[in-house]
Design a protein around this motif. Sequence first.
Motif, PDB file in Angstrom:
ATOM      1  N   SER A 140      -4.028 -15.264  10.283  1.00 25.14           N
ATOM      2  CA  SER A 140      -4.400 -14.186   9.360  1.00 25.14           C
ATOM      3  C   SER A 140      -3.440 -14.119   8.179  1.00 25.14           C
ATOM      4  CB  SER A 140      -4.376 -12.848  10.095  1.00 25.14           C
ATOM      5  OG  SER A 140      -5.306 -12.869  11.139  1.00 25.14           O
ATOM      6  N   SER A 361     -15.717 -16.450  18.859  1.00 27.37           N
ATOM      7  CA  SER A 361     -15.231 -17.049  17.604  1.00 27.37           C
ATOM      8  C   SER A 361     -15.746 -16.331  16.366  1.00 27.37           C
ATOM      9  CB  SER A 361     -15.639 -18.523  17.533  1.00 27.37           C
ATOM     10  OG  SER A 361     -17.044 -18.623  17.346  1.00 27.37           O
ATOM     11  N   GLN A 365     -13.115 -16.480  13.098  1.00 33.03           N
ATOM     12  CA  GLN A 365     -13.133 -17.472  12.012  1.00 33.03           C
ATOM     13  C   GLN A 365     -13.554 -16.824  10.697  1.00 33.03           C
ATOM     14  OE1 GLN A 365     -15.988 -20.481  13.131  1.00 33.03           O
ATOM     15  NE2 GLN A 365     -17.575 -18.994  13.525  1.00 33.03           N
ATOM     16  N   GLY A 366     -13.005 -17.397   9.623  1.00 34.98           N
ATOM     17  CA  GLY A 366     -13.356 -16.888   8.284  1.00 34.98           C
ATOM     18  C   GLY A 366     -12.793 -15.505   8.006  1.00 34.98           C
ATOM     19  N   THR A 368     -10.513 -12.413  10.436  1.00 35.20           N
ATOM     20  CA  THR A 368     -10.819 -11.631  11.642  1.00 35.20           C
ATOM     21  C   THR A 368     -11.397 -10.266  11.274  1.00 35.20           C
ATOM     22  OG1 THR A 368      -8.707 -10.477  11.781  1.00 35.20           O
ATOM     23  CG2 THR A 368      -8.810 -12.665  12.802  1.00 35.20           C
TER      24      THR A 368
HETATM   25  C1  LIG Z   1     -14.259 -21.577  15.667  1.00 36.00           C
HETATM   26  C2  LIG Z   1     -13.187 -21.492  14.632  1.00 36.00           C
HETATM   27  C3  LIG Z   1     -13.221 -22.345  13.552  1.00 36.00           C
HETATM   28  C4  LIG Z   1     -12.204 -22.310  12.602  1.00 36.00           C
HETATM   29  N1  LIG Z   1     -12.258 -23.179  11.549  1.00 36.00           N
HETATM   30  C5  LIG Z   1     -11.249 -23.204  10.652  1.00 36.00           C
HETATM   31  C6  LIG Z   1     -11.230 -24.154   9.605  1.00 36.00           C
HETATM   32  O1  LIG Z   1     -12.150 -24.971   9.471  1.00 36.00           O
HETATM   33  N2  LIG Z   1     -10.194 -24.169   8.756  1.00 36.00           N
HETATM   34  C7  LIG Z   1      -9.171 -23.283   8.851  1.00 36.00           C
HETATM   35  O2  LIG Z   1      -8.264 -23.324   8.030  1.00 36.00           O
HETATM   36  N3  LIG Z   1      -9.140 -22.349   9.843  1.00 36.00           N
HETATM   37  C8  LIG Z   1     -10.146 -22.305  10.740  1.00 36.00           C
HETATM   38  N4  LIG Z   1     -10.131 -21.377  11.764  1.00 36.00           N
HETATM   39  C9  LIG Z   1      -8.972 -20.505  11.893  1.00 36.00           C
HETATM   40  C10 LIG Z   1      -9.212 -19.070  11.489  1.00 36.00           C
HETATM   41  O3  LIG Z   1      -9.246 -18.948  10.102  1.00 36.00           O
HETATM   42  C11 LIG Z   1      -8.099 -18.238  12.123  1.00 36.00           C
HETATM   43  O4  LIG Z   1      -8.307 -18.281  13.504  1.00 36.00           O
HETATM   44  C12 LIG Z   1      -8.064 -16.823  11.646  1.00 36.00           C
HETATM   45  O5  LIG Z   1      -7.680 -16.752  10.313  1.00 36.00           O
HETATM   46  C13 LIG Z   1      -7.140 -15.951  12.505  1.00 36.00           C
HETATM   47  O6  LIG Z   1      -5.890 -16.537  12.687  1.00 36.00           O
HETATM   48  P1  LIG Z   1      -5.274 -16.722  14.155  1.00 36.00           P
HETATM   49  O7  LIG Z   1      -6.282 -17.365  14.994  1.00 36.00           O
HETATM   50  O8  LIG Z   1      -3.967 -17.386  13.981  1.00 36.00           O
HETATM   51  O9  LIG Z   1      -5.066 -15.264  14.716  1.00 36.00           O
HETATM   52  P2  LIG Z   1      -3.905 -14.243  14.360  1.00 36.00           P
HETATM   53  O10 LIG Z   1      -3.748 -14.120  12.899  1.00 36.00           O
HETATM   54  O11 LIG Z   1      -2.692 -14.583  15.138  1.00 36.00           O
HETATM   55  O12 LIG Z   1      -4.524 -12.894  14.913  1.00 36.00           O
HETATM   56  C14 LIG Z   1      -4.638 -12.560  16.292  1.00 36.00           C
HETATM   57  C15 LIG Z   1      -5.156 -11.127  16.395  1.00 36.00           C
HETATM   58  O13 LIG Z   1      -4.251 -10.241  15.720  1.00 36.00           O
HETATM   59  C16 LIG Z   1      -4.911  -9.534  14.699  1.00 36.00           C
HETATM   60  N5  LIG Z   1      -4.060  -9.373  13.530  1.00 36.00           N
HETATM   61  C17 LIG Z   1      -3.360 -10.314  12.855  1.00 36.00           C
HETATM   62  N6  LIG Z   1      -2.763  -9.784  11.793  1.00 36.00           N
HETATM   63  C18 LIG Z   1      -3.099  -8.480  11.753  1.00 36.00           C
HETATM   64  C19 LIG Z   1      -2.800  -7.406  10.882  1.00 36.00           C
HETATM   65  N7  LIG Z   1      -2.065  -7.560   9.797  1.00 36.00           N
HETATM   66  N8  LIG Z   1      -3.327  -6.209  11.178  1.00 36.00           N
HETATM   67  C20 LIG Z   1      -4.100  -6.027  12.272  1.00 36.00           C
HETATM   68  N9  LIG Z   1      -4.407  -6.999  13.129  1.00 36.00           N
HETATM   69  C21 LIG Z   1      -3.919  -8.212  12.867  1.00 36.00           C
HETATM   70  C22 LIG Z   1      -6.117 -10.386  14.343  1.00 36.00           C
HETATM   71  O14 LIG Z   1      -7.128  -9.623  13.750  1.00 36.00           O
HETATM   72  C23 LIG Z   1      -6.506 -10.937  15.703  1.00 36.00           C
HETATM   73  O15 LIG Z   1      -7.266  -9.994  16.379  1.00 36.00           O
HETATM   74  C24 LIG Z   1     -11.139 -21.384  12.726  1.00 36.00           C
HETATM   75  C25 LIG Z   1     -11.121 -20.511  13.813  1.00 36.00           C
HETATM   76  C26 LIG Z   1     -12.120 -20.562  14.756  1.00 36.00           C
HETATM   77  C27 LIG Z   1     -12.064 -19.623  15.913  1.00 36.00           C
END
Ligand SMILES: Cc1cc2nc3c(=O)[nH]c(=O)nc-3n(C[C@H](O)[C@H](O)[C@H](O)COP(=O)(O)OP(=O)(O)OC[C@H]3O[C@@H](n4cnc5c(N)ncnc54)[C@H](O)[C@@H]3O)c2cc1C
Lengths: 383, 340
Positions: A140, A361, A365-366, A368
Motif C-alpha cells: 500500500s 484478492s 489488488q489495485g 486495498t
Molecule cells: C491477485 C493480485 C495481483 C496483483 N498484481 C499486481 C501487479 O501486477 N503488479 C503490482 O505491482 N502489484 C500487484 N499486486 C499487489 C497489490 O498492489 C498489493 O497487494 C496491494 O497494493 C497491497 O499491498 P500489500 O499486499 O503489501 O498489503 P499491505 O500494504 O501490507 O496491507 C495489508 C493490510 O493492511 C492495510 N493497510 C495498509 N496500509 C494501511 C493504512 N495506511 N491504513 C489502513 N490500512 C492499511 C491494507 O489495507 C491491508 O488490509 C497484486 C496483488 C494481488 C492480490
Amino acid sequence: MTTALTYPPRTLGPEQEAMRAEVRAFLQKDYAAGGFGRGQEAMARYDVEFSRRWGQAGFIGITWPKQYGGRGLTFLDRYVVTEEALAAGAPVGAHWVADRQSGPLLLKYGTEEQRQRFLPKIIAGEAFFCIGMSEPDSGSDLASVRMSATRVDGGWKLNGTKLWTSLAHICHYMIALVRTSPVNPENRHEGMSQMIVDLKAPGVEVRPVYNLAGEHHFNQEVFTDYFVPDENVVGEIGAGWEQVMSELAYERSGPERILSTFQTLVELVRQVGDDPSEVEARAIGRLTAHLMTLRGMSVSVAGMLADGKMPVTEAALVKDVGTNYCKEVPEMARLICPPEDGAGNSKYEKMLKTATLIAPSLTIQGGTREILRGMIARGLGLR
Amino acid sequence: MNEMRTLILDTAERIFRDICDQALVDKAEKGEWPAGLWQTLEESGLTQASVPEERGGAGGTIGDGLYFLKTASRYVAPLPLAETLIAGVLLAEAGADVPAGPLTIAPVRKGEVIEFSDGKLSGTASRVPFAHGASAIVVATSAGLAIVDPKNVKIDRDKSMAGEPRDTVTFDGASATIVGSVSPDRIWELGALARSVQMAGALEGILAMSVQYVQDRKQFGRTLSKFQAVQQSLAAMAGQVAAASSASDTAIEATEAGDPGVAIAVAKARVGEAAGVAAELAHQAHGAIGFTHEYALHQFTRRLWGWRDEFGGEPYWQAEIGRQVAKAGADNLWKFASRT
Ligand SMILES: Cc1cc2nc3c(=O)[nH]c(=O)nc-3n(C[C@H](O)[C@H](O)[C@H](O)COP(=O)(O)OP(=O)(O)OC[C@H]3O[C@@H](n4cnc5c(N)ncnc54)[C@H](O)[C@@H]3O)c2cc1C
C-alpha cells in the motif's frame, strides 16, 4: 450542501451500440469455433492466441490515434468492448494491462520513438505488459519502493525485487517503478522514475508465486545489475510518482471491478431455473440490482474520462463498492442454492468454487479497500 | 442540464435553505401545516413543475419534477410534494386539469381496491399520505381516474414513524366523476420511483451532515475526522449514497425517456438497501447527540426508515427483478443487466 460524489447517468449512443454488436459477433463466432473457454475473473485468465485474434480484430488500443494503428475512438467505446469481453468470460489477461494502462501511459508520457516501437505491437496482440509497482516491503505504501536504478553509461542499472506481478511470466515487458535517487525524507514522492523492462533480457529472473488455489498467476522478479537503455525511460527522470498516479484512474473504475464473479451469477440463474422461489428471486434480484447500479456508475466514470476529466476519487469509489459486491455474489449464491459440500462438479459449483477462491484478492489488488476508502475520505474533505 | 431545470433547482435550493429548517420540520411533524413554505413553492411553480401549462402546471418534464423532489428531500421538506407531483402527472396523463393546492393519491397499498359505480365510490384506502389537508385526492378507481374532494370522505388520521400523515380514507358513498383512464399499477410504480428519489436526496443530506459533524466535534484533542476508523466508515457511507443517487437518477432519466423498464425496481431495491446501511453509519458517527430529538439527524433517518418500506420494500422489488431475470434466462442475463 452536496458533499456526495456524483455519477450523472450516461447513455451510450448508437456508435457504442454498433461497437457492441461488432464485439458480440466476434465473441460468438470465436466461442462457437472453440476459440476460448469461458471463466471468471477474466482479466486474470489468459490465452495468448485469443489475445492475438482479439488484437487483429481491432479491439486493443481502440482509443489510441490511428497513426499507431488505433481507432481513435472514445473511452465509452472502449468501455463497451471491455465489458462485452468480460461478460462473455473471455480470457483477456494477456493483453489487459497493455491495453488499459501501459499504452495510455506511453501516449501521455512516452517519446515518439517509444510509441512507434510499442503501440503497434500492443494493438496487434503481440506485446504484453505487466505492472512493476509492488515489492516485498512496499505494498500500500508504494512511495517506499526500493528497487534502485543507478546511472551508467547510456542508461541505468537496476537492482532489487518486484513482487506480485500478475502474469509477468507471459509478458514481454514490465513498466517498473524504481528509485533513481535516494529517498528525500522531506518529500517521499521525489526521486522515482518509470522504466520499460524487457523481461526476456539478461539480469532479471522471473519466479512463480503460487496463489492460494495453487495457480501460477503472479510472480517475483529479481533484478541483478539489469541494464535499461536510456531510450526505455518513460517520461521524466524523477516524475515517476506523478506518472503512476495518472495510471490509476484508468485502472480502477473499469468493468473488471464489477464483473469479476459475474459467471457465478449466470450459473446461479441457470441453476434456479425459470420458476424461482420467492427467496431465490429476491437474491437474484438483489444481485442484479447492485450490478445494474454499479454498471451505471462505471459507465458514468468512463464518460468523465471521455470528457477529458481525471475522476480519480470517483473511480476509487466504484472500485470499492464494485469489488465488495463481487465478493458478495458467491456468498449469497451458496446460501440460497447450497453446493454439495464441495464435492459437486456442476458448472454452477465450479464457478462458485473459483469465485470463492479468487474473492480475497479482489479488495487487495489495485489498491486495498482501506486505501481506497482513505482516498474517498480525502475527497469528502476529511483528510 | 437544460436551463429550465437549472432554474428550478436553483430556486428550490434557495427556498429550502431559507425557510425549511429543523424547527419548521419539527412543527410540521407535530401537526402544524407549513403554509408559508407551501405557498412560496406553489407561487414559484415548483409544486407542479411536471404538469403542462395548459393543465395548470409549470410546463416542465417529469424529470424536472423528480429532481426538484430530490432537492426537497435533502432538506426533508415536510410536504406532500411527491404525492402532488404524482397526482399532477396522473391527471395530465388522463387529459384532465390539475387543481391548485396540495394533492394526494390513493390507494397506495397493493390489494386495496376502490370501486366506482353509479357515480359513487366504495372501499377504503389506508396509509394515504397527507389526506387531511389535501385540496383533492386523486384516486385510481376500478373504472378510471377520479378526483375526490376530501370533504366527501371519512378520514382517520395516523402518522408514519417520521411523523408524516398517513391516513385511512373511507370512500363509501362519496360521489366522484371519472376524468380519464389510469393503468392499475401506475400509482404504485410512480410511488416507488418518488420514494427512491426522496431517499436519495435524504441520503445526500445525512452524508453532508455527518461529514460536517465529524469535522466539528473534538475528542482526544482532535476532530473526529482525524480518526481513521471514522474516515473509513464515512467513506463506506459515501459509497452507499453514491450508489443510491446513481440508481435513482438512472430511474429518473429512464422514466423521462419514456422507457423505465426495470429501472424503477432497481432504484427502489438498491436505494432502500443503501438507506438502511447509511442511516446506521450516520448515527454511529454522531454518537449520542444523533440519538436526541434536539439534533436534526432523526428527521432524515426516520423518513429513510419509513420511505424504504412504502410502495414495496426491497424484498418486493428484488423478487420482481429476480423473476424477470429468471424468465429471461441465464444466457440473457447480460443483455438484461446492460439493457442491450
Ligand atoms: C491477485 C493480485 C495481483 C496483483 N498484481 C499486481 C501487479 O501486477 N503488479 C503490482 O505491482 N502489484 C500487484 N499486486 C499487489 C497489490 O498492489 C498489493 O497487494 C496491494 O497494493 C497491497 O499491498 P500489500 O499486499 O503489501 O498489503 P499491505 O500494504 O501490507 O496491507 C495489508 C493490510 O493492511 C492495510 N493497510 C495498509 N496500509 C494501511 C493504512 N495506511 N491504513 C489502513 N490500512 C492499511 C491494507 O489495507 C491491508 O488490509 C497484486 C496483488 C494481488 C492480490
